[in-house]
Design a protein around this motif. Structure first.
Motif, mmCIF file in Angstrom:
data_model
loop_
_atom_site.group_PDB
_atom_site.id
_atom_site.type_symbol
_atom_site.label_atom_id
_atom_site.label_comp_id
_atom_site.label_asym_id
_atom_site.label_seq_id
_atom_site.Cartn_x
_atom_site.Cartn_y
_atom_site.Cartn_z
ATOM 1 N N SER A 42 -27.980 -1.175 13.686
ATOM 2 C CA SER A 42 -26.710 -1.797 13.306
ATOM 3 C C SER A 42 -26.106 -1.114 12.081
ATOM 4 N N ILE A 43 -26.934 -0.858 11.100
ATOM 5 C CA ILE A 43 -26.454 -0.204 9.877
ATOM 6 C C ILE A 43 -26.012 1.224 10.187
ATOM 7 N N GLY A 44 -26.787 1.922 10.999
ATOM 8 C CA GLY A 44 -26.437 3.295 11.372
ATOM 9 C C GLY A 44 -25.131 3.379 12.127
ATOM 10 N N ILE A 45 -24.929 2.462 13.065
ATOM 11 C CA ILE A 45 -23.673 2.453 13.815
ATOM 12 C C ILE A 45 -22.501 2.217 12.869
ATOM 13 N N GLY A 46 -22.650 1.252 11.978
ATOM 14 C CA GLY A 46 -21.585 0.981 11.007
ATOM 15 C C GLY A 46 -21.321 2.182 10.109
ATOM 16 N N TYR A 47 -22.397 2.799 9.635
ATOM 17 C CA TYR A 47 -22.250 3.950 8.743
ATOM 18 C C TYR A 47 -21.521 5.108 9.428
ATOM 19 N N PHE A 48 -21.985 5.475 10.617
ATOM 20 C CA PHE A 48 -21.387 6.627 11.297
ATOM 21 C C PHE A 48 -19.969 6.338 11.784
ATOM 22 N N MET A 49 -19.713 5.096 12.146
ATOM 23 C CA MET A 49 -18.354 4.734 12.535
ATOM 24 C C MET A 49 -17.418 4.852 11.328
ATOM 25 N N GLY A 50 -17.877 4.352 10.172
ATOM 26 C CA GLY A 50 -17.084 4.457 8.949
ATOM 27 C C GLY A 50 -16.883 5.896 8.517
ATOM 28 N N LYS A 51 -17.924 6.704 8.645
ATOM 29 C CA LYS A 51 -17.823 8.116 8.272
ATOM 30 C C LYS A 51 -16.814 8.846 9.163
ATOM 31 N N TYR A 52 -16.858 8.543 10.465
ATOM 32 C CA TYR A 52 -15.905 9.157 11.399
ATOM 33 C C TYR A 52 -14.467 8.753 11.050
ATOM 34 N N LEU A 53 -14.276 7.458 10.800
ATOM 35 C CA LEU A 53 -12.932 6.986 10.466
ATOM 36 C C LEU A 53 -12.460 7.542 9.122
ATOM 37 N N ASP A 54 -13.400 7.716 8.178
ATOM 38 C CA ASP A 54 -13.043 8.320 6.888
ATOM 39 C C ASP A 54 -12.548 9.753 7.083
ATOM 40 N N LYS A 55 -13.195 10.502 7.935
ATOM 41 C CA LYS A 55 -12.737 11.874 8.195
ATOM 42 C C LYS A 55 -11.366 11.868 8.853
ATOM 43 N N TRP A 56 -11.178 10.920 9.774
ATOM 44 C CA TRP A 56 -9.916 10.863 10.504
ATOM 45 C C TRP A 56 -8.753 10.464 9.598
ATOM 46 N N PHE A 57 -8.985 9.459 8.733
ATOM 47 C CA PHE A 57 -7.927 8.975 7.842
ATOM 48 C C PHE A 57 -7.965 9.604 6.453
ATOM 49 N N ASN A 58 -8.969 10.445 6.200
ATOM 50 C CA ASN A 58 -9.133 11.107 4.904
ATOM 51 C C ASN A 58 -9.229 10.085 3.762
ATOM 52 N N THR A 59 -10.131 9.117 3.933
ATOM 53 C CA THR A 59 -10.291 8.043 2.944
ATOM 54 C C THR A 59 -11.715 7.950 2.402
ATOM 55 N N TYR A 60 -12.500 9.016 2.500
ATOM 56 C CA TYR A 60 -13.898 8.967 2.101
ATOM 57 C C TYR A 60 -14.052 8.421 0.695
ATOM 58 N N PRO A 61 -14.937 7.539 0.392
ATOM 59 C CA PRO A 61 -16.040 6.880 1.084
ATOM 60 C C PRO A 61 -15.752 5.420 1.444
ATOM 61 N N TYR A 62 -14.511 4.999 1.373
ATOM 62 C CA TYR A 62 -14.197 3.577 1.493
ATOM 63 C C TYR A 62 -14.592 2.977 2.846
ATOM 64 N N LEU A 63 -14.188 3.582 3.927
ATOM 65 C CA LEU A 63 -14.507 3.020 5.236
ATOM 66 C C LEU A 63 -15.996 3.134 5.554
ATOM 67 N N THR A 64 -16.645 4.158 5.037
ATOM 68 C CA THR A 64 -18.094 4.289 5.234
ATOM 69 C C THR A 64 -18.815 3.105 4.607
ATOM 70 N N ILE A 65 -18.431 2.752 3.409
ATOM 71 C CA ILE A 65 -19.049 1.617 2.711
ATOM 72 C C ILE A 65 -18.748 0.310 3.440
ATOM 73 N N ILE A 66 -17.507 0.114 3.800
ATOM 74 C CA ILE A 66 -17.104 -1.131 4.467
ATOM 75 C C ILE A 66 -17.833 -1.306 5.796
ATOM 76 N N PHE A 67 -17.866 -0.258 6.606
ATOM 77 C CA PHE A 67 -18.511 -0.377 7.904
ATOM 78 C C PHE A 67 -20.031 -0.467 7.791
ATOM 79 N N SER A 68 -20.608 0.119 6.755
ATOM 80 C CA SER A 68 -22.046 -0.045 6.522
ATOM 81 C C SER A 68 -22.358 -1.503 6.190
ATOM 82 N N ILE A 69 -21.511 -2.110 5.397
ATOM 83 C CA ILE A 69 -21.686 -3.536 5.076
ATOM 84 C C ILE A 69 -21.539 -4.382 6.335
ATOM 85 N N PHE A 70 -20.565 -4.044 7.185
ATOM 86 C CA PHE A 70 -20.417 -4.746 8.463
ATOM 87 C C PHE A 70 -21.695 -4.636 9.295
#
Length: 87
Positions: A29-57
């Motif tokens: 669950s944590i891995g899926i959230g992390y990698f999903m956030g990392k992918y979205l961060d690359k797409w939206f150029n918002t690193y590390p915000y979405l990675t942190i948020i999706f890891s918490i999810f």
């Protein structure tokens, strides 16, 4: 009466099997959230915000699943106890 007891035992075994997989569910669950956030961060150029948020999810999803399984197991044990009290 005996059929209900067998049914409850079968449900209980199934829930115990699901609970025993909790060691796998947490990191997945944590891995899926992390990698999903990392992918979205690359797409939206918002690193590390979405990675942190999706890891918490992912962490929250893992805990919710454990609490849900525990609740189901508790209900089954209460049913089993009531059946034994009726005998």
């Amino acid at each position: 009466m005996e059929n209900k007891d067998k049914e409850i035992r079968a449900q209980k075994r199934r829930l115990w099997a699901e609970l025993s997989s909790a060691g796998i569910q947490f990191p997945v669950s944590i891995g899926i959230g992390y990698f999903m956030g990392k992918y979205l961060d690359k797409w939206f150029n918002t690193y590390p915000y979405l990675t942190i948020i999706f890891s918490i999810f992912g962490v929250v999803a893992a805990f919710v699943n454990i609490f849900r399984l525990n609740s189901q197991l508790t209900k089954l044990e209460e049913k089993e106890r009531k059946l034994k009290d009726e005998d």
